[in-house]
Design a protein around this motif. Sequence first.
Motif, PDB file in Angstrom:
ATOM      1  N   GLN A 182       8.899  13.572 -21.658  1.00 14.30           N
ATOM      2  CA  GLN A 182       7.640  12.853 -21.475  1.00 14.30           C
ATOM      3  C   GLN A 182       7.801  11.601 -20.609  1.00 14.30           C
ATOM      4  O   GLN A 182       6.828  10.874 -20.388  1.00 14.30           O
ATOM      5  N   SER A 183       8.993  11.335 -20.100  1.00 14.74           N
ATOM      6  CA  SER A 183       9.236  10.135 -19.297  1.00 14.74           C
ATOM      7  C   SER A 183       8.804  10.347 -17.851  1.00 14.74           C
ATOM      8  O   SER A 183       9.039  11.419 -17.269  1.00 14.74           O
ATOM      9  N   ARG A 184       8.214   9.307 -17.284  1.00 14.27           N
ATOM     10  CA  ARG A 184       7.802   9.328 -15.883  1.00 14.27           C
ATOM     11  C   ARG A 184       8.109   7.966 -15.268  1.00 14.27           C
ATOM     12  O   ARG A 184       7.779   6.934 -15.838  1.00 14.27           O
ATOM     13  N   ILE A 185       8.726   7.963 -14.078  1.00  9.11           N
ATOM     14  CA  ILE A 185       8.941   6.732 -13.311  1.00  9.11           C
ATOM     15  C   ILE A 185       8.460   6.998 -11.894  1.00  9.11           C
ATOM     16  O   ILE A 185       8.917   7.952 -11.252  1.00  9.11           O
ATOM     17  N   THR A 186       7.556   6.148 -11.408  1.00 11.10           N
ATOM     18  CA  THR A 186       6.950   6.378 -10.095  1.00 11.10           C
ATOM     19  C   THR A 186       6.941   5.101  -9.273  1.00 11.10           C
ATOM     20  O   THR A 186       6.425   4.069  -9.731  1.00 11.10           O
ATOM     21  N   ILE A 187       7.517   5.162  -8.081  1.00  7.42           N
ATOM     22  CA  ILE A 187       7.327   4.100  -7.088  1.00  7.42           C
ATOM     23  C   ILE A 187       6.101   4.505  -6.283  1.00  7.42           C
ATOM     24  O   ILE A 187       6.144   5.452  -5.496  1.00  7.42           O
ATOM     25  N   GLY A 188       4.996   3.799  -6.509  1.00  8.34           N
ATOM     26  CA  GLY A 188       3.724   4.284  -5.976  1.00  8.34           C
ATOM     27  C   GLY A 188       3.216   3.580  -4.741  1.00  8.34           C
ATOM     28  O   GLY A 188       2.527   4.164  -3.920  1.00  8.34           O
ATOM     29  N   LYS A 189       3.515   2.296  -4.590  1.00 12.17           N
ATOM     30  CA  LYS A 189       3.023   1.537  -3.439  1.00 12.17           C
ATOM     31  C   LYS A 189       4.177   0.744  -2.861  1.00 12.17           C
ATOM     32  O   LYS A 189       4.889   0.043  -3.588  1.00 12.17           O
ATOM     33  N   VAL A 190       4.359   0.853  -1.551  1.00 14.68           N
ATOM     34  CA  VAL A 190       5.460   0.179  -0.865  1.00 14.68           C
ATOM     35  C   VAL A 190       4.918  -0.527   0.373  1.00 14.68           C
ATOM     36  O   VAL A 190       4.133   0.056   1.143  1.00 14.68           O
ATOM     37  N   ASP A 191       5.321  -1.779   0.563  1.00 19.62           N
ATOM     38  CA  ASP A 191       5.014  -2.525   1.784  1.00 19.62           C
ATOM     39  C   ASP A 191       6.312  -3.068   2.346  1.00 19.62           C
ATOM     40  O   ASP A 191       7.090  -3.726   1.634  1.00 19.62           O
ATOM     41  N   LEU A 192       6.550  -2.779   3.624  1.00 14.45           N
ATOM     42  CA  LEU A 192       7.732  -3.289   4.316  1.00 14.45           C
ATOM     43  C   LEU A 192       7.304  -4.296   5.365  1.00 14.45           C
ATOM     44  O   LEU A 192       6.266  -4.133   6.013  1.00 14.45           O
ATOM     45  N   GLU A 193       8.133  -5.325   5.519  1.00 16.05           N
ATOM     46  CA  GLU A 193       7.909  -6.301   6.590  1.00 16.05           C
ATOM     47  C   GLU A 193       9.207  -6.477   7.358  1.00 16.05           C
ATOM     48  O   GLU A 193      10.276  -6.531   6.740  1.00 16.05           O
ATOM     49  N   PRO A 194       9.121  -6.501   8.692  1.00 13.95           N
ATOM     50  CA  PRO A 194       7.896  -6.497   9.492  1.00 13.95           C
ATOM     51  C   PRO A 194       7.314  -5.102   9.761  1.00 13.95           C
ATOM     52  O   PRO A 194       6.311  -4.992  10.458  1.00 13.95           O
ATOM     53  N   ASN A 195       7.913  -4.045   9.255  1.00 17.41           N
ATOM     54  CA  ASN A 195       7.347  -2.698   9.379  1.00 17.41           C
ATOM     55  C   ASN A 195       7.184  -2.281  10.846  1.00 17.41           C
ATOM     56  O   ASN A 195       6.129  -1.834  11.280  1.00 17.41           O
ATOM     57  N   PHE A 196       8.296  -2.421  11.585  1.00 20.94           N
ATOM     58  CA  PHE A 196       8.308  -2.091  13.017  1.00 20.94           C
ATOM     59  C   PHE A 196       9.500  -1.180  13.298  1.00 20.94           C
ATOM     60  O   PHE A 196      10.582  -1.386  12.731  1.00 20.94           O
ATOM     61  N   PRO A 197       9.353  -0.164  14.138  1.00 22.48           N
ATOM     62  CA  PRO A 197      10.407   0.842  14.304  1.00 22.48           C
ATOM     63  C   PRO A 197      11.774   0.286  14.699  1.00 22.48           C
ATOM     64  O   PRO A 197      12.804   0.844  14.303  1.00 22.48           O
ATOM     65  N   HIS A 198      11.819  -0.782  15.455  1.00 23.14           N
ATOM     66  CA  HIS A 198      13.094  -1.281  15.966  1.00 23.14           C
ATOM     67  C   HIS A 198      13.594  -2.514  15.220  1.00 23.14           C
ATOM     68  O   HIS A 198      14.472  -3.230  15.729  1.00 23.14           O
ATOM     69  N   THR A 199      13.047  -2.771  14.018  1.00 26.89           N
ATOM     70  CA  THR A 199      13.427  -3.961  13.266  1.00 26.89           C
ATOM     71  C   THR A 199      13.871  -3.578  11.861  1.00 26.89           C
ATOM     72  O   THR A 199      13.204  -2.794  11.175  1.00 26.89           O
ATOM     73  N   ILE A 200      15.005  -4.132  11.444  1.00 20.73           N
ATOM     74  CA  ILE A 200      15.488  -3.933  10.073  1.00 20.73           C
ATOM     75  C   ILE A 200      14.502  -4.603   9.119  1.00 20.73           C
ATOM     76  O   ILE A 200      14.145  -5.776   9.317  1.00 20.73           O
ATOM     77  N   PRO A 201      14.040  -3.903   8.085  1.00 17.99           N
ATOM     78  CA  PRO A 201      13.083  -4.523   7.155  1.00 17.99           C
ATOM     79  C   PRO A 201      13.685  -5.725   6.444  1.00 17.99           C
ATOM     80  O   PRO A 201      14.766  -5.640   5.855  1.00 17.99           O
ATOM     81  N   GLY A 202      12.973  -6.848   6.505  1.00 13.96           N
ATOM     82  CA  GLY A 202      13.425  -8.055   5.818  1.00 13.96           C
ATOM     83  C   GLY A 202      12.854  -8.175   4.416  1.00 13.96           C
ATOM     84  O   GLY A 202      13.437  -8.846   3.567  1.00 13.96           O
ATOM     85  N   ILE A 203      11.699  -7.532   4.175  1.00 14.53           N
ATOM     86  CA  ILE A 203      11.055  -7.611   2.866  1.00 14.53           C
ATOM     87  C   ILE A 203      10.579  -6.225   2.449  1.00 14.53           C
ATOM     88  O   ILE A 203      10.017  -5.480   3.265  1.00 14.53           O
TER      89      ILE A 203
END
Length: 416
Positions: free
Chosen positions: A263-284
Amino acid sequence: MPSLRPAIDGARLRKTLDGINAFGHNPQTGGYNRQGFSDADMAVRRWFEEEARTDGFKVRRDAAANVFVRYGPAEGPCVMSGSHLDTVPEGGAFDGALGVAVAWEALRAMRDAGITPAIAVEAVATAEEEGRFGGMLGSQAITGKVTRQWIDQATDATGETLAAAMRAQGLDPYAVLDAARPAGTIKAFVELHIEQGPVLEAGGTPIGIAHSVSGVSYIAARMEGRANHSGTTPMDMRADAFRGLADVAADIPSLIETIGTDQSRITIGKVDLEPNFPHTIPGIAEFTIIIRDTDESIMQALTDAVRASIESAARRHGLGHTVETKSWLAPVALDGRLEKLLGEEAKALGLAAQSMPSGAGHDAQTMQSLCPSALVFVPSRNGISHAPEEWTDWADIEKGAQLVLNALVRLSCETN
């Protein structure tokens, strides 16, 4: 018990559901957008009030924007049935709305059959059940479970506060604290809902009767590293926030295996990355984690393990991190006598019914703290919910609606 047995009017029920779903529909996606305290959510509440009032029913709205439609004695306790009108973003046509439509149809069917209940019956359309702000505000208000501290800290995924959203609709958020119904004023609560899972359809079973509802732990997490150039920063010199998030996600299966249950469920449902750009390592990386189980001790152990996983991943990748518990809804065992009554009524209708847990949260679990509560499921095609593809066959809807109607007649007309 009355000699007349009222019947659901399927065409009228369908018309009510279609009327509800005229609000917030996105024709491009097929989804519905009536998030709690949005313009569409408030508009459908006004429509529901006017429809019921025009049809001759007594209608009331409380400070949380719950709408109540009453049939029977003007004073005294009631038997209550209903669900919610709000949706998740791009949600389906049946989640919540069907339970409201069925409850109101039950009142009309009783009136049409000339049944005058000894105890009033109320159909309710609860507010903000889908957890835009982290709880089930409508039913929590009815049961007196809302605190000023919770109102002050409640925010949605965009950062908008509950207080601001309510004030934008002309509502006083702190008036919700006075919306609680006194003990004894609701004798029983019966909610019909689509299953939102595949079990009933797979078994060819038309009815599910929940014996318990999973609890929900809602966590908001943030991992902070350094945004940098993806081509010039060596792999071993990065503080990549997404790698931390990925490690947490990769831990989920082992956490379920070692700590959890079926009966256990774990879900990562919403994710925001910054700066969210193809050529940049995500800082947040900011993300939500929802943890569910029917056993509160297991839910707590999983929550602790997820927090430890986040801390370990952050340390491994040189990241700062914060973790906040946005809300905690404990698992609930529903009323056994109501479950038995519903089973008896299903048998009388010739309907196979399966006793089962609910993996999703519902108003019934909150209402159980105030009064005996029950939850009836009808099948979901392919188990899909919270999506435009959500569907329940109309034949199954009418079976569930008739079961709820018969149960409400029995509960409101028995005097012993």
